[in-house]
Design an enzyme around this catalytic site. Structure first.
Site, PDB file in Angstrom:
ATOM      1  CE  LYS A 143      -1.977   2.532   3.315  1.00 44.28           C
ATOM      2  NZ  LYS A 143      -1.846   3.645   2.572  1.00 44.28           N
ATOM      3  CD  GLU A 193      11.633  12.971  10.657  1.00 45.66           C
ATOM      4  OE1 GLU A 193      12.417  11.927   9.641  1.00 45.66           O
ATOM      5  OE2 GLU A 193      10.960  11.986  10.695  1.00 45.66           O
ATOM      6  CD  GLU A 244      13.393   1.101   5.546  1.00 41.13           C
ATOM      7  OE1 GLU A 244      13.409   2.987   5.225  1.00 41.13           O
ATOM      8  OE2 GLU A 244      13.473   0.227   4.664  1.00 41.13           O
ATOM      9  CB  CYS A 257      14.146   8.645   7.240  1.00 38.50           C
ATOM     10  SG  CYS A 257      14.789   7.698   6.060  1.00 38.50           S
TER      11      CYS A 257
END
Length: 502
Positions: free
Chosen positions: A189, A394, A264, A298
């Site tokens: 997905k 982040e 992840e 990331c």
């Protein structure tokens, strides 16, 4: 209909896709029956097209189809045969690099030249894992009982993979290739914001010889299609790439069904520059670490730790460099940085910059910006401490916090003072210091005098809020297989002790 929608539809048609995103189940493009989802052009902010959510019934069908196809893939073909098909997939990807790159540039907002590089890497992923498909084996173990004991590496079955919007086709290949090389079936997905290139990749793979139904694509939302797939009895493992917040929800849903997960997630990686480094080299590396891809990575070097003696000079050098970066239309061959991929992330990034200003950050921003779309100019924040919100959260945009340090010990302490553990780097001419830093900084990937070098052959992953498990290299082969221990009693008569065969 906008001109960009026309370009998108022509590229989709060249790959035998329909006029809007559709799920791919058992080799057939199908519409969901859920709520409508808008596909928005991040360069203009306009809706390109809409499509219906792939709801729970379609997710159930995808899992069932994958289970049937996986059994045949793992048992009726040899590893060498699977590897040859995967090599054919790699060639098909390279033959269609231009329409794939065009779609990715429009939908995800990535510069088209970067998209071509990432698509070439997808082809490399299939080639690399094709070479492993016939080399998965166990071991013979000299157990003390006199039995012949050996192990087998077996596929798990069906794996459900969820991929993000920042690198759609790259992360699709990153996940699919090792899963099918080891004999698994896949339900994937992609983000509902960027589904098209994942469907195109699997469509090309099937045209190249991958059995239909082995990899099925769900174009839809996490709470509907995603939750249904996680819960389905055929799914043996869940792989998620995305934010820590969503990763926690995915992990909890999988845990409720006693299914293992590879995560992840995000990072707040420390890019450390010592006074003895080649500063021009380090500055170019720092720009690439945070501004390439509009900072939507990331592993972005979003915390730039600079030795106090060179802090001011380095900030000025970085500021001059960022003003030479070309922002613009992702379809323009000269564009180096495109827009933020979606409105929600654009709002988050701008809110974080405004909050940093309110916290007292000195802000250096690029002088010019395109007048439309979700653009955030490359931005330097300095004057904040390492525990400031902008230095710990982040941001996932082209925004870097520059923080001064005094010595090696302080640099390590600052680098590790975060909830993340994904990546890091050091720039220094001292070889001993370089290796000490590599050992001391908590990171799954660490670079010395470089940044963002990754390859499918090398393991990738993190710890803490950056996730767990590894998704590339030979480590991924272990994630997608289970070890079976087989015991053969070689004695002429059964050996019984206390009712058990010994």
């Amino acid at each position: 209909m906008t001109d960009r929608t026309d370009i998108l539809r022509r590229a989709m048609a060249s790959l035998e896709l329909g006029g809007r995103p559709q799920s791919l189940i058992n080799g057939v493009l199908v519409d969901g029956a859920g709520v409508p989802i808008d596909l928005v052009d991040p360069f203009t902010g306009r809706v390109l097209m809409s499509y219906p959510d792939a709801d729970a019934p379609l997710a159930d069908l995808a899992c069932e189809v994958a289970q049937t196809a996986q059994t045949a893939w793992a048992t009726e073909l040899t590893g060498a045969q699977r590897g040859r098909i995967m090599c054919d997939v790699a060639r098909a990807v390279m033959a269609h690099i231009d329409p794939l790159a065009t779609i990715e540039a429009i939908v995800a907002g990535k510069p088209v030249r970067d998209c071509r590089v990432e698509i070439a890497k997808v082809a490399e992923m299939f080639t690399y894992y094709a070479g492993w498909a016939d080399k998965l084996h166990g071991a013979v173990i000299p157990v003390p009982s006199g039995h012949l004991n050996y192990t087998l590496r077996e596929p798990l079955g069906v794996v459900f993979q969820i991929t993000p919007w920042n690198a759609p086709v790259f992360t699709a290949g990153w996940q699919i290739a090792p899963a099918i090389a080891t004999g698994n079936g896949v339900v994937i997905k992609p983000s509902e914001l960027t589904p098209v290139t994942t469907v195109a990749l699997v469509r090309l793979a099937e045209q190249a010889g991958l059995p239909r139904g082995l990899v099925n694509v769900l174009c839809g939302l996490g709470p509907t299609a995603g939750q249904a797939a996680i819960a389905h009895r055929a799914v043996r493992k869940v792989v998620f790439v995305g934010s820590p917040e969503t990763g926690r929800r995915v992990a909890m849903a999988a845990a409720a069904a006693l299914k293992p997960v590879v995560l992840e997630l995000g990072g707040k990686s420390a890019n450390i520059v010592f006074e003895d480094a080649n500063l021009e080299h380090a500055c170019l590396g720092a720009q690439a670490a945070i501004f390439s891809g509009a900072g939507q990575s990331c592993v972005a070097g979003s915390r730039l730790l600079v030795h106090r003696s060179i802090h001011d000079a380095f900030v000025e050098m970085l500021s001059r460099g960022m003003n030479r970066i070309k922002l613009g239309d992702p379809l323009d061959e000269t564009t180096e940085v495109g827009p933020i991929s979606n409105a929600r992330q654009f709002t988050h990034v701008t809110d974080m910059v405004n909050a940093a200003k309110a916290d007292g950050a000195a802000v250096l921003s690029r002088e010019t910006c395109p007048p439309q779309g979700y653009f955030v100019v490359p931005t330097i924040l300095h004057g904040l401490s390492n525990d400031a919100r902008a230095a710990q959260t982040e941001i996932f945009g082209p925004v870097v916090s520059v923080i001064a340090f005094s010595d090696e010990a302080e640099a390590v302490a600052m680098a590790n003072a975060t909830e993340f553990g994904l990546a890091g780097a050091v720039w220094t001419a001292d070889v001993g210091r370089a290796h000490r830093m590599a050992a001391a900084v908590r990171a799954g990937t660490f670079w010395i005098n470089s940044y963002k070098a990754i390859h499918v052959s090398s393991p990738f992953g993190g710890s803490l809020s950056s996730g767990y498990g590894r998704s590339s290299g030979t480590d991924a082969l272990m994630e997608y297989t289970a070890s079976k221990s087989v015991w053969l009693d070689s004695a002429p008569e059964p050996r019984i002790a206390f009712g058990y065969v010994s």
